[in-house]
Design a protein around this motif. Structure first.
Motif, PDB file in Angstrom:
ATOM      1  N   LEU A 106      -1.363   3.781  -3.865  1.00 25.18           N
ATOM      2  CA  LEU A 106      -0.265   3.051  -3.889  1.00 25.18           C
ATOM      3  C   LEU A 106       0.898   3.884  -3.663  1.00 25.18           C
ATOM      4  O   LEU A 106       0.792   5.164  -3.611  1.00 25.18           O
ATOM      5  CB  LEU A 106      -0.146   2.678  -5.064  1.00 25.18           C
ATOM      6  CG  LEU A 106      -1.160   1.373  -5.638  1.00 25.18           C
ATOM      7  CD1 LEU A 106      -1.200   1.134  -7.231  1.00 25.18           C
ATOM      8  CD2 LEU A 106      -0.764   0.055  -4.773  1.00 25.18           C
ATOM      9  N   PRO A 107       1.813   3.204  -3.203  1.00 23.60           N
ATOM     10  CA  PRO A 107       3.420   4.110  -3.009  1.00 23.60           C
ATOM     11  C   PRO A 107       3.759   4.816  -4.341  1.00 23.60           C
ATOM     12  O   PRO A 107       3.477   4.352  -5.443  1.00 23.60           O
ATOM     13  CB  PRO A 107       4.356   2.964  -2.672  1.00 23.60           C
ATOM     14  CG  PRO A 107       3.584   1.911  -2.279  1.00 23.60           C
ATOM     15  CD  PRO A 107       2.264   1.742  -2.804  1.00 23.60           C
TER      16      PRO A 107
ATOM     17  N   GLN B  94      -2.614  -1.475   4.304  1.00 22.86           N
ATOM     18  CA  GLN B  94      -1.163  -0.982   4.092  1.00 22.86           C
ATOM     19  C   GLN B  94      -0.213  -2.009   4.286  1.00 22.86           C
ATOM     20  O   GLN B  94       0.801  -1.650   3.586  1.00 22.86           O
ATOM     21  CB  GLN B  94      -0.871  -0.367   5.891  1.00 22.86           C
ATOM     22  CG  GLN B  94       0.314   0.455   5.905  1.00 22.86           C
ATOM     23  CD  GLN B  94       0.259   1.597   4.972  1.00 22.86           C
ATOM     24  OE1 GLN B  94      -0.220   2.405   4.765  1.00 22.86           O
ATOM     25  NE2 GLN B  94       1.796   1.359   4.511  1.00 22.86           N
TER      26      GLN B  94
ATOM     27  N   LYS C  34       0.254  -2.131   0.532  1.00 24.12           N
ATOM     28  CA  LYS C  34       1.189  -0.977   0.134  1.00 24.12           C
ATOM     29  C   LYS C  34       2.283  -1.226   0.284  1.00 24.12           C
ATOM     30  O   LYS C  34       3.319  -0.936  -0.421  1.00 24.12           O
ATOM     31  CB  LYS C  34       0.492   0.205   0.661  1.00 24.12           C
ATOM     32  CG  LYS C  34      -1.191   0.512   0.232  1.00 24.12           C
ATOM     33  CD  LYS C  34      -1.491   1.545   0.938  1.00 24.12           C
ATOM     34  CE  LYS C  34      -2.974   2.158   0.744  1.00 24.12           C
ATOM     35  NZ  LYS C  34      -3.289   3.398   1.608  1.00 24.12           N
TER      36      LYS C  34
END
Length: 296
Positions: free
Chosen positions: A29-30, A211, A214
Motif C-alpha cells: 500500500l502507499p 495499481q 493503490k
C-alpha cells in the motif's frame, strides 16, 4: 498469521535514541513517504511555524483511506482472518483473528444446489473451519473431515459441498452422508438460522492489489493531508500586496475565506475519486465483485 496493513519501526541513532519512525507496508500500500514524494511533491506540508506534518499523522489518513476503499469496493485489501463466534471459543482479536462473523443460515433451496453458501467477505482464500453446529453447541458434522467435498469459488466467495464419494458415511452424531448434492437433511427445517460455522481467510493478495486500487487509496489520503496542510498555511488568505518607496509586490493564491490553499488540487482529486467509484462509469465495485446470488 495476521498480516498488517502497515508496519511502524523506530529509527535509532548511534546512541540508541529514537530519532524517527520508518513506516512500510508488507502488502504494497502507499506509505507516508510516497505521499510526500509523489502525491504532495514540492509541498513542505508544514504549518506557519515551519513544523512539518508527522508521518504517523499521514499514516492515520492512509488507514482511513484504506477502510473507505474496502467499504466502497466491498473487498478487504489484504488477507484477513475471519472467525465465527470467537468469544465463545476464547479467541483473541488481533492475535487469533481480525474480523468476527455470525454463523450462516441453512436454506434448503440454496443447500440443494450442492450445499451453496455465500460467504460475506471477498475474495475467499481458504477455509479453515466448516461445521454444522446444533443449537446446543454440539458439532453435528465437521466438513473438514472430507476436504475433497469442499469446493470454494475464491473470487465470488461461494462455498459448496459436493459428495462424490459414492459411499454412505456417518459423521458427528450420526447424520448419514450418502452420495448426492445434499449430504444431510434430517433434523433441519427448510430454513434453520445460524447453524453453519465457518472460519476463513478473505481479501486481496499482494498480487491482486492492483495499481489503480493503490492509487485511489493514495488520492483519498492526499485529500485529507492537503486539507489539513492547507488550513495551517495561508488559511483564508486570497492574496496580499506590498508597496514601499515606489516598489510594489503582490501575491495571489487559490485560498480565500471559503477555500484553502490547496483547494484546486483537492477538487481535482475528489473528482477522480468519484469517477473511480461511479457505477455509471464502469463502477470499480461491480468490476471487482461482479454480480452474485443472495444480495451479499
Amino acid at each position: 498469521m495476521i498480516i498488517p496493513y502497515y508496519v511502524v519501526e523506530p529509527v535509532l541513532d548511534e546512541s540508541g535514541m529514537q530519532t524517527s519512525v520508518e513506516i512500510t507496508s508488507p502488502i504494497g500500500l502507499p506509505t507516508p513517504a510516497e505521499i510526500r514524494s509523489r502525491w504532495t511533491y514540492g509541498l513542505s506540508l508544514a504549518d506557519a511555524q515551519g513544523r512539518s506534518m508527522d508521518d504517523q499523522d499521514i499514516l492515520g489518513f492512509l488507514m482511513t483511506a484504506v477502510k473507505e476503499t474496502e467499504r466502497r469496493l466491498g473487498i478487504l485489501l489484504k488477507p484477513t482472518i475471519i472467525a465465527c463466534n470467537p468469544d465463545d471459543r476464547g479467541l483473541i482479536q488481533g492475535l487469533d483473528y481480525e474480523l468476527e462473523e455470525q454463523p450462516y443460515d441453512y436454506d434448503i433451496q440454496k443447500w440443494s444446489n450442492y450445499g451453496f453458501i455465500q460467504l460475506r467477505q471477498r475474495y475467499a482464500i481458504e477455509v479453515s473451519m466448516f461445521r454444522l453446529v446444533s443449537y446446543a453447541g454440539q458439532m453435528t458434522v465437521d466438513f473438514m473431515r472430507y476436504p475433497e467435498w469442499i469446493k470454494l469459488n475464491k473470487k465470488h466467495s461461494q462455498l459448496q459441498i459436493v459428495n462424490r464419494g459414492g459411499n454412505g458415511l456417518t459423521a458427528g452424531t450420526g447424520y448419514g452422508m450418502a452420495y448426492g448434492s445434499t449430504p444431510f437433511s434430517t433434523g433441519l427445517l427448510s430454513r434453520t438460522p445460524q447453524v453453519f460455522h465457518v472460519d476463513y481467510v478473505a481479501g486481496l493478495t499482494p498480487a491482486q492489489l492492483t495499481q489503480d486500487i493503490k492509487t485511489i487509496v493514495a488520492k483519498q489520503a492526499t485529500v485529507d493531508v492537503l486539507g489539513v496542510a492547507g488550513d495551517s498555511t495561508l488559511a483564508g488568505m486570497a492574496g496580499y500586496s506590498l508597496s514601499l518607496d515606489g516598489i510594489s509586490e503582490s501575491f495571489q493564491s487559490t485560498a480565500s475565506a471559503m477555500y484553502g490553499t490547496y483547494s484546486a488540487h483537492i477538487t481535482q482529486l475528489q473528482s477522480e475519486i468519484a469517477e473511480f467509484f461511479d457505477p455509471r462509469k464502469g463502477g470499480a465495485r461491480t468490476k471487482m465483485r461482479g454480480f452474485t446470488m443472495g444480495g451479499i
